[in-house]
Design a protein around this motif. Structure first.
Motif, PDB file in Angstrom:
ATOM      1  N   HIS A  45      45.953  43.813 -45.538  1.00  0.00           N
ATOM      2  CA  HIS A  45      45.469  42.483 -45.171  1.00  0.00           C
ATOM      3  C   HIS A  45      46.639  41.515 -45.135  1.00  0.00           C
ATOM      4  CE1 HIS A  45      41.931  44.566 -46.899  1.00  0.00           C
ATOM      5  NE2 HIS A  45      41.311  43.958 -45.911  1.00  0.00           N
ATOM      6  N   GLN A  46      46.708  40.741 -44.067  1.00  0.00           N
ATOM      7  CA  GLN A  46      47.840  39.848 -43.841  1.00  0.00           C
ATOM      8  C   GLN A  46      47.831  38.673 -44.809  1.00  0.00           C
ATOM      9  OE1 GLN A  46      48.445  37.161 -40.214  1.00  0.00           O
ATOM     10  NE2 GLN A  46      49.360  39.075 -39.549  1.00  0.00           N
ATOM     11  N   GLN A  47      46.663  38.300 -45.297  1.00  0.00           N
ATOM     12  CA  GLN A  47      46.561  37.204 -46.244  1.00  0.00           C
ATOM     13  C   GLN A  47      46.044  37.745 -47.577  1.00  0.00           C
ATOM     14  OE1 GLN A  47      44.530  33.769 -44.705  1.00  0.00           O
ATOM     15  NE2 GLN A  47      44.221  32.856 -46.726  1.00  0.00           N
ATOM     16  N   GLY A  48      46.759  37.444 -48.638  1.00  0.00           N
ATOM     17  CA  GLY A  48      46.331  37.891 -49.954  1.00  0.00           C
ATOM     18  C   GLY A  48      47.126  39.056 -50.510  1.00  0.00           C
ATOM     19  N   GLY A  49      47.985  39.675 -49.696  1.00  0.00           N
ATOM     20  CA  GLY A  49      48.832  40.755 -50.183  1.00  0.00           C
ATOM     21  C   GLY A  49      48.061  41.943 -50.716  1.00  0.00           C
ATOM     22  N   THR A  50      46.974  42.329 -50.041  1.00  0.00           N
ATOM     23  CA  THR A  50      46.110  43.385 -50.564  1.00  0.00           C
ATOM     24  C   THR A  50      45.991  44.576 -49.614  1.00  0.00           C
ATOM     25  OG1 THR A  50      44.131  42.363 -49.602  1.00  0.00           O
ATOM     26  CG2 THR A  50      44.691  41.753 -51.869  1.00  0.00           C
ATOM     27  N   VAL A  51      45.702  45.740 -50.220  1.00  0.00           N
ATOM     28  CA  VAL A  51      45.399  46.962 -49.493  1.00  0.00           C
ATOM     29  C   VAL A  51      44.072  47.495 -50.013  1.00  0.00           C
ATOM     30  CG1 VAL A  51      46.059  49.374 -49.126  1.00  0.00           C
ATOM     31  CG2 VAL A  51      47.783  47.582 -49.025  1.00  0.00           C
ATOM     32  N   GLY A  52      43.180  47.858 -49.110  1.00  0.00           N
ATOM     33  CA  GLY A  52      41.897  48.422 -49.498  1.00  0.00           C
ATOM     34  C   GLY A  52      41.801  49.885 -49.103  1.00  0.00           C
ATOM     35  N   ALA A  53      41.040  50.659 -49.887  1.00  0.00           N
ATOM     36  CA  ALA A  53      40.746  52.067 -49.584  1.00  0.00           C
ATOM     37  C   ALA A  53      39.241  52.199 -49.417  1.00  0.00           C
ATOM     38  CB  ALA A  53      41.242  52.970 -50.707  1.00  0.00           C
ATOM     39  N   TYR A  54      38.807  52.912 -48.354  1.00  0.00           N
ATOM     40  CA  TYR A  54      37.393  52.967 -47.998  1.00  0.00           C
ATOM     41  C   TYR A  54      37.004  54.393 -47.601  1.00  0.00           C
ATOM     42  CZ  TYR A  54      38.757  48.108 -47.415  1.00  0.00           C
ATOM     43  OH  TYR A  54      39.301  46.858 -47.614  1.00  0.00           O
ATOM     44  N   LYS A  55      35.910  54.855 -48.136  1.00  0.00           N
ATOM     45  CA  LYS A  55      35.363  56.140 -47.709  1.00  0.00           C
ATOM     46  C   LYS A  55      34.676  55.931 -46.362  1.00  0.00           C
ATOM     47  CE  LYS A  55      35.038  59.426 -50.220  1.00  0.00           C
ATOM     48  NZ  LYS A  55      35.957  60.576 -50.497  1.00  0.00           N
ATOM     49  N   ILE A  56      34.968  56.836 -45.420  1.00  0.00           N
ATOM     50  CA  ILE A  56      34.388  56.743 -44.076  1.00  0.00           C
ATOM     51  C   ILE A  56      33.129  57.585 -44.031  1.00  0.00           C
ATOM     52  CG2 ILE A  56      34.785  57.070 -41.605  1.00  0.00           C
ATOM     53  CD1 ILE A  56      37.844  57.165 -42.354  1.00  0.00           C
ATOM     54  N   GLY A  57      31.981  56.964 -43.789  1.00  0.00           N
ATOM     55  CA  GLY A  57      30.717  57.686 -43.740  1.00  0.00           C
ATOM     56  C   GLY A  57      30.522  58.407 -42.417  1.00  0.00           C
ATOM     57  N   VAL A  58      29.608  59.351 -42.409  1.00  0.00           N
ATOM     58  CA  VAL A  58      29.268  60.064 -41.177  1.00  0.00           C
ATOM     59  C   VAL A  58      28.794  59.085 -40.112  1.00  0.00           C
ATOM     60  CG1 VAL A  58      27.735  61.792 -40.170  1.00  0.00           C
ATOM     61  CG2 VAL A  58      28.703  62.167 -42.446  1.00  0.00           C
ATOM     62  N   ASP A  59      28.129  58.015 -40.548  1.00  0.00           N
ATOM     63  CA  ASP A  59      27.622  57.001 -39.627  1.00  0.00           C
ATOM     64  C   ASP A  59      28.664  55.947 -39.273  1.00  0.00           C
ATOM     65  OD1 ASP A  59      27.810  55.740 -42.062  1.00  0.00           O
ATOM     66  OD2 ASP A  59      25.763  54.925 -42.047  1.00  0.00           O
ATOM     67  N   GLY A  60      29.907  56.110 -39.772  1.00  0.00           N
ATOM     68  CA  GLY A  60      30.974  55.155 -39.481  1.00  0.00           C
ATOM     69  C   GLY A  60      31.075  54.005 -40.460  1.00  0.00           C
ATOM     70  N   ALA A  61      30.150  53.919 -41.398  1.00  0.00           N
ATOM     71  CA  ALA A  61      30.191  52.837 -42.378  1.00  0.00           C
ATOM     72  C   ALA A  61      31.344  53.053 -43.351  1.00  0.00           C
ATOM     73  CB  ALA A  61      28.870  52.764 -43.131  1.00  0.00           C
ATOM     74  N   LEU A  62      31.944  51.957 -43.802  1.00  0.00           N
ATOM     75  CA  LEU A  62      33.044  52.007 -44.756  1.00  0.00           C
ATOM     76  C   LEU A  62      32.562  51.563 -46.131  1.00  0.00           C
ATOM     77  CD1 LEU A  62      35.904  50.374 -42.627  1.00  0.00           C
ATOM     78  CD2 LEU A  62      35.379  52.814 -42.904  1.00  0.00           C
ATOM     79  N   THR A  63      32.842  52.372 -47.148  1.00  0.00           N
ATOM     80  CA  THR A  63      32.483  52.050 -48.525  1.00  0.00           C
ATOM     81  C   THR A  63      33.761  51.896 -49.333  1.00  0.00           C
ATOM     82  OG1 THR A  63      30.441  53.332 -48.351  1.00  0.00           O
ATOM     83  CG2 THR A  63      31.226  52.808 -50.571  1.00  0.00           C
ATOM     84  N   LYS A  64      33.950  50.718 -49.920  1.00  0.00           N
ATOM     85  CA  LYS A  64      35.181  50.449 -50.668  1.00  0.00           C
ATOM     86  C   LYS A  64      35.261  51.323 -51.916  1.00  0.00           C
ATOM     87  CE  LYS A  64      36.262  46.125 -51.265  1.00  0.00           C
ATOM     88  NZ  LYS A  64      36.255  44.766 -51.863  1.00  0.00           N
TER      89      LYS A  64
END
Length: 390
Positions: A147-166
């Motif tokens: 993320h360009q603002q906040g200096g953060t990186v997120g990790a997300y599980k990719i669901g079969v339906d395309g949904a992202l879960t943090k």
């Protein structure tokens, strides 16, 4: 004996049945698409189709279900202009999926790619929980987003339906640091994060490369940091095959390129900074599949050519391998995101200030010969971002 007339009818019918049956012996149509994002308020994937000779043509615009910045640039405090995302890899293909960062509403879109046509079908646009997502990387079924603002990186599980879960959220050296790229190493054991500015408020050039170990569940372990050889690292790529532990960076502030070796989860400087003589702001880069050449896209509107040796050390071949003139009233055509075809024959280059993508044939010595271009036709004429293909 069958009469000739009857034989002809039988042969014709057999041919028709064979064509209709979709026999496994028949070669299936294979698409060779290229993808960028418009980064408009109503963001869209720009799909192009590549031909065997490297030329390409527009095919479709597909809504991402998210919003772009329409050229508004956070790093330059709300100014509208080219390179509004200041990032590498906002559009990424992984297997049969396409991922697009929507910086305007803090979401990432996940698409399923049709194998026959290359057309992406939107599955889901999910919020990331961060502000201004601009770079994405995929490791199996986990997506990493900087993320360009906040200096953060997120990790997300990719669901079969395309949904992202943090599954994890991480703050780097400073909450005001401008992060420009996340990149997963070969084998999926490490995630590298580039820091362009150490603090947005002071605009001090970033000189930190952060490497996270990737745990078996996709979450990130305790990071290690190293001072970059050059200043203001924006783009970075791992090389391929035997050189897959070599990490190459483009450094905008020092106008240079450097290489590192990933050794036991930490980056060790290998070569550089190698100056792109006379050029400004090398920010983006791509590496040929055979690791012989590296191309940087420069803010000056030029593409520089470097060579890699078998140990991952870089040397400058020519500071200007390609250039495009800017439109009237625009300071630079601004060469940015790029992609090289899997056969290593063609380079496709975004020119954000000229709102277009240019195709080049890569010569045996790495030189580039222009073979075509296509307009992006974004609403602001400066919001084009990202490039990847199949």
């Amino acid at each position: 004996m069958m009469k000739p007339k009857n034989l002809a009818i039988v042969v014709a019918c057999a041919a028709l049945l064979s064509a209709c049956s979709g026999s496994d012996d028949s070669p299936a149509a294979v698409a060779h698409p290229l993808y960028a994002q418009s980064n408009e308020t109503d963001n869209a994937v720009l799909q192009f189709e590549r031909n065997a000779d490297g030329t390409f043509a527009p095919r479709a615009r597909i809504a991402t279900g998210g919003k772009g910045t329409n050229g508004v640039d956070h790093v330059n405090k709300g100014v509208t202009g080219p390179d509004s995302l200041s990032s590498n890899r906002s559009v990424v293909v992984s297997g049969k999926r396409l991922f697009v960062a929507n910086a305007g509403d803090n979401t990432v879109s996940v698409f399923q790619i049709d194998a026959a046509t290359g057309t992406p079908r939107l599955l889901k646009a999910s919020p990331t929980g961060g502000t201004l997502p601009t770079s994405v990387a995929v490791n199996n079924d986990v997506l990493y987003v900087s993320h360009q603002q906040g200096g953060t990186v997120g990790a997300y599980k990719i669901g079969v339906d395309g949904a992202l879960t943090k599954i994890g959220f991480y703050t780097l050296s400073h909450p005001d640091a401008v992060l420009t790229q996340v990149e997963v190493s070969a084998g999926g054991k490490s995630l590298v994060v580039n820091e362009f500015l150490s603090e947005l408020a002071t605009r001090a050039p970033g000189k930190t490369l952060t490497t996270f170990p990737i745990r078996s569940d996709g979450t990130l372990g305790v990071p290690s940091t190293v001072q970059s050889s050059g200043a203001g690292t924006l783009g970075g790529r791992f090389a391929h095959g035997k050189l897959s532990n070599a990490y190459v960076t483009a450094e905008a502030v020092s106008g240079s390129l450097s290489t590192y070796t990933l050794d036991n989860g930490a980056l060790v400087a290998k070569s550089g900074p190698v100056i792109a003589v006379g050029q400004t702001e090398p920010c983006w880069l791509v590496i040929t599949p055979d690791n012989r050449f590296v191309y940087t896209g420069n803010g000056a509107g030029t593409v520089s050519l470097y060579a890699l040796d078998s140990e991952g050390r870089a040397t400058l071949v020519t500071p200007v391998a390609a250039t495009e003139a800017p439109p009237a009233g625009v300071a630079s055509a601004l060469a940015a995101d790029a992609w090289i075809s899997p056969d290593g024959k063609f380079l496709y280059q975004d020119y954000l200030g000229a709102d277009k993508i240019v195709a080049y044939a890569i010569q045996p010595d790495g030189k580039l010969v222009k073979i075509g271009e296509q307009a992006a036709n974004t609403a602001s004429h400066v919001s084009l971002q990202g490039l990847d293909g199949i």
